[in-house]
Design a protein around this motif. Structure first.
Motif, PDB file in Angstrom:
ATOM      1  N   MET A  51       0.125   9.880 -51.831  1.00 36.91           N
ATOM      2  CA  MET A  51      -0.058   8.479 -51.920  1.00 36.91           C
ATOM      3  C   MET A  51       1.079   7.705 -53.034  1.00 36.91           C
ATOM      4  O   MET A  51       1.636   6.968 -52.690  1.00 36.91           O
ATOM      5  N   HIS A  52       1.129   8.519 -54.102  1.00 32.08           N
ATOM      6  CA  HIS A  52       2.020   7.931 -55.281  1.00 32.08           C
ATOM      7  C   HIS A  52       3.303   7.920 -54.691  1.00 32.08           C
ATOM      8  O   HIS A  52       4.165   6.962 -54.864  1.00 32.08           O
ATOM      9  N   GLN A  53       3.875   9.158 -54.153  1.00 39.06           N
ATOM     10  CA  GLN A  53       5.233   9.207 -53.756  1.00 39.06           C
ATOM     11  C   GLN A  53       5.533   8.088 -52.568  1.00 39.06           C
ATOM     12  O   GLN A  53       6.517   7.393 -52.469  1.00 39.06           O
ATOM     13  N   PHE A  54       4.474   7.837 -51.711  1.00 35.73           N
ATOM     14  CA  PHE A  54       4.858   6.721 -50.609  1.00 35.73           C
ATOM     15  C   PHE A  54       4.845   5.410 -51.385  1.00 35.73           C
ATOM     16  O   PHE A  54       5.685   4.645 -51.021  1.00 35.73           O
ATOM     17  N   VAL A  55       3.891   5.009 -52.467  1.00 41.04           N
ATOM     18  CA  VAL A  55       4.065   3.820 -52.858  1.00 41.04           C
ATOM     19  C   VAL A  55       5.276   3.416 -53.621  1.00 41.04           C
ATOM     20  O   VAL A  55       5.727   2.547 -53.653  1.00 41.04           O
ATOM     21  N   THR A  56       5.663   4.507 -54.417  1.00 44.75           N
ATOM     22  CA  THR A  56       6.987   4.620 -54.966  1.00 44.75           C
ATOM     23  C   THR A  56       8.178   4.297 -54.154  1.00 44.75           C
ATOM     24  O   THR A  56       9.018   3.489 -54.364  1.00 44.75           O
ATOM     25  N   GLU A  57       8.212   5.010 -53.082  1.00 44.12           N
ATOM     26  CA  GLU A  57       9.279   4.928 -52.135  1.00 44.12           C
ATOM     27  C   GLU A  57       9.379   3.319 -51.450  1.00 44.12           C
ATOM     28  O   GLU A  57      10.234   2.877 -51.161  1.00 44.12           O
ATOM     29  N   MET A  58       7.896   2.757 -51.256  1.00 45.06           N
ATOM     30  CA  MET A  58       7.869   1.279 -50.702  1.00 45.06           C
ATOM     31  C   MET A  58       8.421   0.268 -51.733  1.00 45.06           C
ATOM     32  O   MET A  58       8.826  -0.592 -51.272  1.00 45.06           O
ATOM     33  N   GLN A  59       8.356   0.653 -53.003  1.00 39.62           N
ATOM     34  CA  GLN A  59       8.853  -0.066 -54.127  1.00 39.62           C
ATOM     35  C   GLN A  59      10.239  -0.356 -54.372  1.00 39.62           C
ATOM     36  O   GLN A  59      10.802  -1.268 -54.747  1.00 39.62           O
TER      37      GLN A  59
END
Length: 105
Positions: A51-59
């Motif tokens: 989830m952290h990786q995904f949110v970071t990629e989204m940002q």
């Protein structure tokens, strides 16, 4: 659901702190007038890290398209019903995702 979660500042900050082992997170809620909660995290689980990786990629992505493959794989490990790409309700995904991350704490 994932786009909304990625735009939730409190969740982004908590995920950023949670990725580091041995972190103590302080959760405050001024609206509810509750005592701050301190949660000590030993080691983030695979769903939380995904989830952290995904949110970071989204940002941070400049591509415009982000594929949540690893996050989806981790959700499927916690909730078998999502395997096979059947149609599911978004609120079910939200529930399994948040419950799965909470169980990892």
């Amino acid at each position: 659901v994932l786009q909304n979660l990625s735009q939730t500042p409190v969740l982004r900050e908590l995920l950023k702190e949670a990725k580091m082992p041995g972190t103590t997170i302080k959760i405050e809620s001024p609206e509810l007038c509750m005592e701050p909660q301190l949660i000590k995290l030993d080691h983030p689980g695979p769903l939380t890290l995904a989830m952290h990786q995904f949110v970071t990629e989204m940002q941070e992505t400049k591509r415009g398209v982000v594929t949540p493959k690893e996050l989806f794989a981790q959700v499927c490990k916690k909730a078998i019903r999502f395997k096979g790409y059947q149609q599911q309700d978004s609120h079910e995904l939200l529930r399994y995702l948040l419950d799965g991350m909470r169980a990892e704490e």
